[in-house]
Enzyme design. Sequence first.
Site, PDB file in Angstrom:
ATOM      1  N   ARG A 142      -8.142  15.603  18.916  1.00 18.47           N
ATOM      2  CA  ARG A 142      -8.044  17.028  18.540  1.00 18.47           C
ATOM      3  C   ARG A 142      -9.089  17.909  19.209  1.00 18.47           C
ATOM      4  O   ARG A 142      -9.354  19.020  18.767  1.00 18.47           O
ATOM      5  CB  ARG A 142      -8.086  17.220  17.024  1.00 18.47           C
TER       6      ARG A 142
ATOM      7  N   GLU B  85      -5.007  36.582  26.418  1.00 16.55           N
ATOM      8  CA  GLU B  85      -4.081  37.359  27.240  1.00 16.55           C
ATOM      9  C   GLU B  85      -3.154  38.256  26.417  1.00 16.55           C
ATOM     10  O   GLU B  85      -1.939  38.312  26.639  1.00 16.55           O
ATOM     11  CB  GLU B  85      -3.267  36.428  28.158  1.00 16.55           C
TER      12      GLU B  85
ATOM     13  N   HIS C  83       5.064  33.551  41.352  1.00 19.43           N
ATOM     14  CA  HIS C  83       5.629  32.404  40.632  1.00 19.43           C
ATOM     15  C   HIS C  83       7.116  32.240  40.953  1.00 19.43           C
ATOM     16  O   HIS C  83       7.626  31.122  41.049  1.00 19.43           O
ATOM     17  CB  HIS C  83       5.411  32.539  39.124  1.00 19.43           C
TER      18      HIS C  83
ATOM     19  N   ASN D  10      -2.921  38.578  36.655  1.00 14.39           N
ATOM     20  CA  ASN D  10      -1.608  38.119  37.138  1.00 14.39           C
ATOM     21  C   ASN D  10      -1.054  39.007  38.245  1.00 14.39           C
ATOM     22  O   ASN D  10       0.131  38.903  38.588  1.00 14.39           O
ATOM     23  CB  ASN D  10      -0.607  38.059  35.969  1.00 14.39           C
TER      24      ASN D  10
ATOM     25  N   HIS E  75       1.358  37.669  40.691  1.00 17.22           N
ATOM     26  CA  HIS E  75       1.791  36.366  40.180  1.00 17.22           C
ATOM     27  C   HIS E  75       3.228  36.374  39.661  1.00 17.22           C
ATOM     28  O   HIS E  75       3.881  35.336  39.672  1.00 17.22           O
ATOM     29  CB  HIS E  75       0.840  35.871  39.083  1.00 17.22           C
TER      30      HIS E  75
ATOM     31  N   HIS F  86      -0.283  27.601  46.322  1.00 13.97           N
ATOM     32  CA  HIS F  86      -0.279  28.646  45.292  1.00 13.97           C
ATOM     33  C   HIS F  86      -0.813  29.976  45.847  1.00 13.97           C
ATOM     34  O   HIS F  86      -0.176  31.026  45.692  1.00 13.97           O
ATOM     35  CB  HIS F  86      -1.114  28.185  44.091  1.00 13.97           C
TER      36      HIS F  86
ATOM     37  N   LYS G 255      -7.820  28.177  30.255  1.00  8.86           N
ATOM     38  CA  LYS G 255      -6.392  27.822  30.304  1.00  8.86           C
ATOM     39  C   LYS G 255      -6.280  26.392  30.806  1.00  8.86           C
ATOM     40  O   LYS G 255      -6.762  26.070  31.894  1.00  8.86           O
ATOM     41  CB  LYS G 255      -5.630  28.763  31.252  1.00  8.86           C
TER      42      LYS G 255
ATOM     43  N   GLU H 179      -6.978  34.556  45.948  1.00  6.95           N
ATOM     44  CA  GLU H 179      -7.373  34.920  44.576  1.00  6.95           C
ATOM     45  C   GLU H 179      -8.629  35.799  44.593  1.00  6.95           C
ATOM     46  O   GLU H 179      -8.812  36.643  43.720  1.00  6.95           O
ATOM     47  CB  GLU H 179      -7.616  33.666  43.720  1.00  6.95           C
TER      48      GLU H 179
ATOM     49  N   ARG I  84      -6.319  40.629  30.179  1.00  2.59           N
ATOM     50  CA  ARG I  84      -6.318  39.384  30.959  1.00  2.59           C
ATOM     51  C   ARG I  84      -5.098  39.313  31.889  1.00  2.59           C
ATOM     52  O   ARG I  84      -5.144  38.669  32.936  1.00  2.59           O
ATOM     53  CB  ARG I  84      -6.379  38.157  30.042  1.00  2.59           C
TER      54      ARG I  84
ATOM     55  N   LYS J 225     -13.884  37.616  36.287  1.00  2.00           N
ATOM     56  CA  LYS J 225     -13.072  36.788  35.395  1.00  2.00           C
ATOM     57  C   LYS J 225     -13.762  36.607  34.051  1.00  2.00           C
ATOM     58  O   LYS J 225     -13.119  36.661  32.997  1.00  2.00           O
ATOM     59  CB  LYS J 225     -12.765  35.436  36.053  1.00  2.00           C
TER      60      LYS J 225
HETATM   61  N1  GLY Z   1      -5.426  32.582  36.219  1.00  2.00           N
HETATM   62  C1  GLY Z   1      -5.214  33.649  35.312  1.00  2.00           C
HETATM   63  C2  GLY Z   1      -5.950  33.510  34.035  1.00  2.00           C
HETATM   64  O1  GLY Z   1      -6.784  32.637  33.906  1.00  2.00           O
HETATM   65  O2  GLY Z   1      -5.706  34.234  33.116  1.00  2.00           O
END
Ligand code: GLY
Length: 367
Positions: A125, A241, A256, A249, A252, A269, A147, A189, A245, A231
């Site tokens: 956990r 997000e 994507h 993107n 993206h 990517h 993430k 990026e 946040r 960031k």
């Molecule tokens: N790579 C985008 C984020 O971490 O929100």
Amino acid sequence: MTTAPTEITVSLGERSYPILIGEGTLDALPALLTRMGVSGIVAILTDSNVEPLLGGRVAALVRDAGLREVTCVMPAGEEFKRISRVEEFTGMMLEAGLDRSSTVIALGGGVVGDVAGYTAASFMRGIRCIQIPTTIVAQVDSSVGGKTGVNHPMGKNTIGAFHQPEAVLIDMALLRTLPPRELRAGLAEVIKHGIIADSALFEHMERSVDSILAMDMEALEMPIRRSCEIKAAIVAADEREGGVRANLNYGHTFGHGIEAVTEYKRFLHGEAIALGMVCAGALGRELGLVDDAFCERQRACMEAYGLPVVWPEVPVDAVLEAMTHDKKVRAGTLKFIVANGMGSVVHRTDVTADQARRAVEALRSEG
Ligand code: GLY
């Protein structure tokens, strides 16, 4: 050369953590482990590319901190970013005797960071995780912000959790072993961070192409540090997000879609995100938020780094269709992040199908 690391804090109350950035910073690992009060067994989770280069050195540094370690290796590649890998890592960690007091070190690029981070998030956990990113994409983006996750056959990163690391250790010297294509793709990026939040960073990227591609550490330090600062501030403001946040993107939603139609094989990517940023720029122009000069500036900077900015045979319908399956779609509505000037973006949910189509069609031509 070893430089004293710069320290940036991701401010999340009791879950705040440091990002240490420098050249030769890996040697600070024993002191970091001691400072964080790490005890018990440390699992170094890595992949088959990174282990031969760094596995032994990191294991020795863990032992220097007076700790025991076990190194667990996954095959390198996005296609191995699956839930079965988490099960395998978990099995190796149980066999090695890890428990709830143990710590994971995620040693590698974005795939390893995501898989190892998710393994740490779910092991008994949740146990502690230190990220040691070894690629540009991982150093300026994926290792920061918590993430974690793996892909499901029906969607990228659809199994996962937010699990903030205890620390991020960024050693720029590790980038020296990166293949040139990986370096260039990762820089997409960084360029993105300039476009969404810092025009001075974007200008630095425009001015410093030769020195950055030559891996001049002085020229690389500012883009990596500023990317982490940007960031860190965004994650501190909006960890899950719900709002700002999503600025990260930029490019993206389109990118994507491009990755999905090419089955994650044709473009790295960062390359797909570069193409996605060309589309996002064209959409901004369509919406009257930016002009031709902005689109040309963005395109020229990415092209200077050898990133793709045109795709004459782009399958427009397939890209548009794939975009609607992105996990960022909410209640059937696509949210687009669009620049309204260099260093600033807005969110738009009112983009028509025709506007999105024309944005993707922009990939067909040079201008
Ligand atoms: N790579 C985008 C984020 O971490 O929100």
